[in-house]
Design a protein around this motif. Sequence first.
Motif, PDB file in Angstrom:
ATOM      1  N   SER B 222       4.891   5.635   0.177  1.00 41.09           N
ATOM      2  CA  SER B 222       4.500   4.290   0.479  1.00 41.09           C
ATOM      3  C   SER B 222       3.296   4.160   1.464  1.00 41.09           C
ATOM      4  O   SER B 222       3.251   4.591   2.435  1.00 41.09           O
ATOM      5  N   MET B 223       2.268   3.595   0.944  1.00 40.08           N
ATOM      6  CA  MET B 223       1.171   3.393   1.586  1.00 40.08           C
ATOM      7  C   MET B 223       0.922   2.011   2.062  1.00 40.08           C
ATOM      8  O   MET B 223       1.075   1.136   1.215  1.00 40.08           O
ATOM      9  N   ASP B 224       0.710   1.723   3.395  1.00 40.55           N
ATOM     10  CA  ASP B 224       0.635   0.460   4.166  1.00 40.55           C
ATOM     11  C   ASP B 224      -0.782   0.359   4.149  1.00 40.55           C
ATOM     12  O   ASP B 224      -1.346   0.804   5.154  1.00 40.55           O
ATOM     13  N   LYS B 225      -1.326  -0.392   3.342  1.00 37.33           N
ATOM     14  CA  LYS B 225      -2.854  -0.382   3.280  1.00 37.33           C
ATOM     15  C   LYS B 225      -3.388  -1.362   4.532  1.00 37.33           C
ATOM     16  O   LYS B 225      -4.678  -1.062   4.870  1.00 37.33           O
ATOM     17  N   ILE B 226      -2.469  -2.189   5.036  1.00 36.26           N
ATOM     18  CA  ILE B 226      -3.219  -3.021   6.139  1.00 36.26           C
ATOM     19  C   ILE B 226      -3.182  -2.296   7.207  1.00 36.26           C
ATOM     20  O   ILE B 226      -4.187  -2.008   8.108  1.00 36.26           O
ATOM     21  N   ARG B 227      -2.184  -1.356   7.654  1.00 36.25           N
ATOM     22  CA  ARG B 227      -2.188  -0.382   8.934  1.00 36.25           C
ATOM     23  C   ARG B 227      -2.779   0.631   8.815  1.00 36.25           C
ATOM     24  O   ARG B 227      -2.962   1.526   9.542  1.00 36.25           O
ATOM     25  N   GLY B 228      -3.221   1.088   7.131  1.00 39.85           N
ATOM     26  CA  GLY B 228      -3.623   2.528   6.977  1.00 39.85           C
ATOM     27  C   GLY B 228      -2.871   3.427   7.182  1.00 39.85           C
ATOM     28  O   GLY B 228      -3.236   4.747   7.594  1.00 39.85           O
ATOM     29  N   GLU B 229      -1.291   3.253   6.799  1.00 41.67           N
ATOM     30  CA  GLU B 229      -0.492   4.657   7.186  1.00 41.67           C
ATOM     31  C   GLU B 229       0.307   4.935   6.145  1.00 41.67           C
ATOM     32  O   GLU B 229       0.748   3.715   5.180  1.00 41.67           O
ATOM     33  N   LEU B 230       0.457   6.167   5.925  1.00 41.83           N
ATOM     34  CA  LEU B 230       1.162   6.604   4.662  1.00 41.83           C
ATOM     35  C   LEU B 230       2.559   6.869   5.299  1.00 41.83           C
ATOM     36  O   LEU B 230       2.711   7.990   6.185  1.00 41.83           O
ATOM     37  N   GLY B 251      -6.955  12.471   3.478  1.00 40.03           N
ATOM     38  CA  GLY B 251      -7.743  11.727   4.322  1.00 40.03           C
ATOM     39  C   GLY B 251      -7.475  10.801   5.317  1.00 40.03           C
ATOM     40  O   GLY B 251      -8.090  10.014   5.779  1.00 40.03           O
ATOM     41  N   ILE B 252      -6.072  10.809   5.348  1.00 40.79           N
ATOM     42  CA  ILE B 252      -5.497   9.948   6.440  1.00 40.79           C
ATOM     43  C   ILE B 252      -5.405  10.649   7.654  1.00 40.79           C
ATOM     44  O   ILE B 252      -4.631  11.624   7.668  1.00 40.79           O
ATOM     45  N   PRO B 253      -5.570  10.152   9.010  1.00 41.76           N
ATOM     46  CA  PRO B 253      -5.505  10.777  10.077  1.00 41.76           C
ATOM     47  C   PRO B 253      -3.832  11.096  10.295  1.00 41.76           C
ATOM     48  O   PRO B 253      -2.872  10.515   9.950  1.00 41.76           O
ATOM     49  N   GLY B 289      -0.521   0.106  -3.980  1.00 39.02           N
ATOM     50  CA  GLY B 289      -0.397  -0.660  -2.774  1.00 39.02           C
ATOM     51  C   GLY B 289       1.402  -1.001  -2.873  1.00 39.02           C
ATOM     52  O   GLY B 289       1.710  -1.803  -1.757  1.00 39.02           O
ATOM     53  N   VAL B 290       2.034  -0.191  -3.354  1.00 42.93           N
ATOM     54  CA  VAL B 290       3.615  -0.384  -3.162  1.00 42.93           C
ATOM     55  C   VAL B 290       4.106   0.890  -3.315  1.00 42.93           C
ATOM     56  O   VAL B 290       3.541   1.936  -3.814  1.00 42.93           O
ATOM     57  N   PRO B 291       5.601   1.161  -2.616  1.00 40.53           N
ATOM     58  CA  PRO B 291       6.216   2.534  -2.797  1.00 40.53           C
ATOM     59  C   PRO B 291       6.284   2.965  -4.107  1.00 40.53           C
ATOM     60  O   PRO B 291       6.574   2.122  -5.366  1.00 40.53           O
ATOM     61  N   VAL B 292       6.193   4.217  -4.222  1.00 41.54           N
ATOM     62  CA  VAL B 292       6.368   4.924  -5.463  1.00 41.54           C
ATOM     63  C   VAL B 292       7.350   6.118  -5.341  1.00 41.54           C
ATOM     64  O   VAL B 292       7.286   6.855  -4.580  1.00 41.54           O
ATOM     65  N   LYS B 293       8.424   6.118  -6.144  1.00 41.81           N
ATOM     66  CA  LYS B 293       9.414   7.170  -6.308  1.00 41.81           C
ATOM     67  C   LYS B 293       9.309   8.108  -7.389  1.00 41.81           C
ATOM     68  O   LYS B 293       8.986   7.651  -8.291  1.00 41.81           O
ATOM     69  N   TRP B 294       9.451   9.429  -7.010  1.00 39.23           N
ATOM     70  CA  TRP B 294       9.487  10.235  -8.325  1.00 39.23           C
ATOM     71  C   TRP B 294      10.663  11.292  -7.812  1.00 39.23           C
ATOM     72  O   TRP B 294      10.999  11.761  -7.130  1.00 39.23           O
ATOM     73  N   VAL B 295      11.534  11.452  -8.828  1.00 40.74           N
ATOM     74  CA  VAL B 295      12.741  12.057  -8.891  1.00 40.74           C
ATOM     75  C   VAL B 295      12.427  12.994 -10.159  1.00 40.74           C
ATOM     76  O   VAL B 295      12.533  12.677 -11.316  1.00 40.74           O
TER      77      VAL B 295
END
Lengths: 288, 804
Positions: B222-230, B251-253, B289-295
């Motif tokens: 789940s990538m929060d593009k506003i906060r830049g947090e994964l 490439g995310i801190p 920009g939305v959560p993605v699930k993989w099972v």
Amino acid sequence: MIPANFAYHRPSTIEEAVGLLASLGEEARALAGGFSLIPMMKLRLAAPEALVDLSRIAALKGVREEGPEIVVGAMTTQHQLMSDPIIAAKVPLIPETSAVIADPQIRYRGTLGGNVANGDPGNDMPAVMMTLDATYVLAGPNGTRSVKARGFYEGAYFTAAEPGEILTEIRIPTPAPGAGYAYEKLKRKVGDYATAAAAVQLTMKASTVETIAIGLTNVSETPLLAQDAMTILAGSRLEPEVVDRAVAAAEAITNPASDGRGPAEYRTAMAGIMLRRALARAASRAQG
Amino acid sequence: MNDMTPTREEREAKLQGMGCKRKRVEDVRFTQGRGQYVDDLKLPGMLFGDFVRSTYAHARIKKIDASAALALPGVKAVLTAADLKPLNLHYMPTLAGDVQAVLADEKVLFQGQEVAFVIAEDRYVAADAAELVEVEYEELPPLVDPFQAMAEDAPLLREDIKDKTEGAHGPRKHYNHIFDWQIGDKTGTDAAFQGADVTIKEMLSYHRTHPSPLETCQCVASMDKIRGELTLWGTFQAPHVIRTVASMLAGIPEHKVHVIAPDIGGGFGNKVGAYPGYICSVVASIVLGVPVKWVEDRMENLSTTSFARDYHMTTELAATKDGKITAMRVHVLADHGAFDACADPSKWPAGFMNICTGSYDIPVAHLAVDGVYTNKAPGGVAYRCSFRVTEAVYAIERAIEILAQKLGMDSAELRMKNFIKAEQFPYQSALGWEYDSGDYHTAMRKALDTVGYDALRAEQTAKRDAFRRGETREIMGIGISFFTEIVGAGPTRNCDILGIGMFDSAEIRIHPTGGVIARMGTKSQGQGHETTYAQIIATELGIPADDIMIEEGNTDTAPYGLGTYGSRSTPVAGAATAVAARKIKAKAQMIAAHMLEVHHDDVEFDIDGFRVKGLPEKRKSMKEIVWAAYNQPPPNMEPGLEAVSYYDPPNMTYPFGAYLCVMDIDVDTGVYKVRRFYALDDCGTRINPMIIEGQVHGGLTEAFAVAMGQEIRYDEQGNVMGASFMDFFLPTAVETPVWETDHTVTPSPHHPIGAKGVGESPHVGGVPCFSNAVNDAFAFLGSTHIQMPHDHWRIWKAARALGA
């Protein structure tokens, strides 16, 4: 492991089910316990457009005696077969077979009709029904008809049933009292199909085989009736050299696939071993 | 004292500390269906990913047409290598220094390889869409047999590295060669073999298999593009390492990447590495920009995410004629599949295979391992073992049996004759390890006495005679294995993963009223960490285990650690836990001394508090001390009571054990029955005997599965055969033998509490024990070695070949 889209119907009478299958056409399939069809749908090896679930049709369930026959409704579960007093007393070969099919959870839902109707060579009951010389009653748009189990299986997943027909009951000639029986199944683990299995039903008189039928499971495209072996053994006293000849005759008609259970030569040899063991156990159980 | 004063025993029992059969606290939720697994996670707007996978083992991709899939209602996107290339994410680094295709780049190299990633509104639509993606292939000749990998005319597999003559571990001999790893004294070993009285040589194949956790690999990105947090939830055995890798790749801190491993339904090595499903889910979430699930489904799990073993070990021993082993020489051909995704510490391309001298004092040895590529799924992982230790133990424990047979000597006697003696520890092995502690003779003797070994051999002799006379078609095998494991990776001087030293950590925080929360860098997948770590703290600090909550798996709150695999939790994080507890204890002592108005040297720890030496009535309970730590600390002391420890182990730990199996085999069918299985384990200090017993039961069951049939098979075209539980042997309760467990205790001298780790021992020791039983059964007919897996048909075939 996710099936393609399908429509689902759950009729409550045989007539309704037959009508649905006729109107839905060839892409519709009857659903019994679901233990063959559903896995195939999940693997997308089967993609029926519609399922007609037979589970709510009361007329397809139960066991009764009718004259010289025992009649089993096609939707009778393996669990019910294992706990039915008529079956236990008259055709103990059936519960002995049910007990080595899958596991308890599956036996609560898996049915005799489902096991015999779709022509899966891995299923155990087809060879047993051939051994017992059962007759299948099929209901279709043109009424009902009867087909001998011994003439029903044409190839892997190919049977004498016509599209639109459903199996309603299995009629088994009541075995003679004191008959011997055995189902010997070699499998890798609980729930597995047979590496090889043999069914024997016989009657003995004065240590001599009076009548005998032999079925073999999962060693060919179809379940097998070991006719030559039966001929060799009938009238014999099961002398070792006669048994050897019969086993060789039975092995000769097998044509198993090489798979995870072993190469073809192993599975053929195991059909022979299972037959030997089933013969010995059936003879020891026979009275007379 | 009045009758109400609890006795010392009662006070100790109340703690439920080390050595106590404390019930597993996590089972309260697991047995009620209240565990929280990745697939339980449902986020608003969450999409589902599903892979289009290669139908061929080796083929060129001519064209990928996703238009029909994209036209299906509910489909959001279809990713291919072409989409990942601009991000430089079409390949990812493996733990072994190789790269692995995330989505197939121009070529597919194994059946089931990830070709495209379909993202849709639900998993049903995703599955339908995956079927609609049309991939046009041009078939290439497959390479399945590792022994053909370096043939002159072998098909070229890895075009991406075809010109690289240097791999991560030195020069490559062939375009399908990965590494040649050698250790030991080659000259000395060769010389010892030349002058030897007796030598044996056998190619011992350890077949390709796969762990089978109930829960397959899966994640939600789940990538929060506003906060830049994964945020990445996943079934990770090593969540902190996954965070570092995710941060580097995306490439995310690192502080903006939150990796959370919730409850995990079994790992067994399957969930150590990173898989294309994780990368694709992250990319999809960043793009959409939305959560993605993989099972993963079961077939995907068995046929794609990392396999184990596939080691082909030509094993040689040299000995004197009276049975003293003088040298060992091993060459391994290692099949790594299409990419070297072996989950080993970075400097160890063949893991700790050099533990292959086993429990024996072998003066000189040489080991060489050649890794090769084939058109099979990449790997391999350490399936319930420390890195390549099951392979190593299998090689030495089969070789010992073969040598005993050649010498005409009982194999138990041969083992006794060659064991490292108790007084030789710490012991330097010929291949470079320093064994910490052991008492092999005592363990072996206890095992033999308990099972009545001599009587079993006498019974076997009688049965063999009866078989020869044609009176029975059943033969009897007695399998012995004596294993030494090497676990607890590991000292940072020689163990790292992608450059990160393999320390581990614990942080313990005591709240004012005595409740404790402790967090570790490891991650339980069923091992019972919430129970056992609390027992360590309970004993160290005198606080009841029930008042201690253990938390792992959330990289935001837990201290950095390298995770749980290779039986490293107890040896490394367990040590960190004890060390952190002792830091707290030292402060508690100062506080207690202040409260008791004596010098801190005049107080001593006493079960659940501190007392004045010589005046046992003058004492303060931990509860009182903890309250004081926050509210009346001594002058010049900071309030609070917490500590953190990052523990860099000085050495590995070396658990060992003696196993014995009695098996009856029907030669007409190949059907076997395990009549008896006895397992003596020495894992040093025992924290929770009930959990140890459970671990041994589980490990033995997996060992039984692997030895007797659990195999990932390929046909000549590279098609995966039987990658479902219909064929893949997962024993049920019906097939599983009854296990007898026993133990000796030889603490590790360098571990703060002397514990060595046990989770993998039964698997490591169990596999050769079963295989030795089968081989021992047939030895009297002239057989030296029958390859695993020992399923019915292979046993039958061996019997036939021997004329049985």
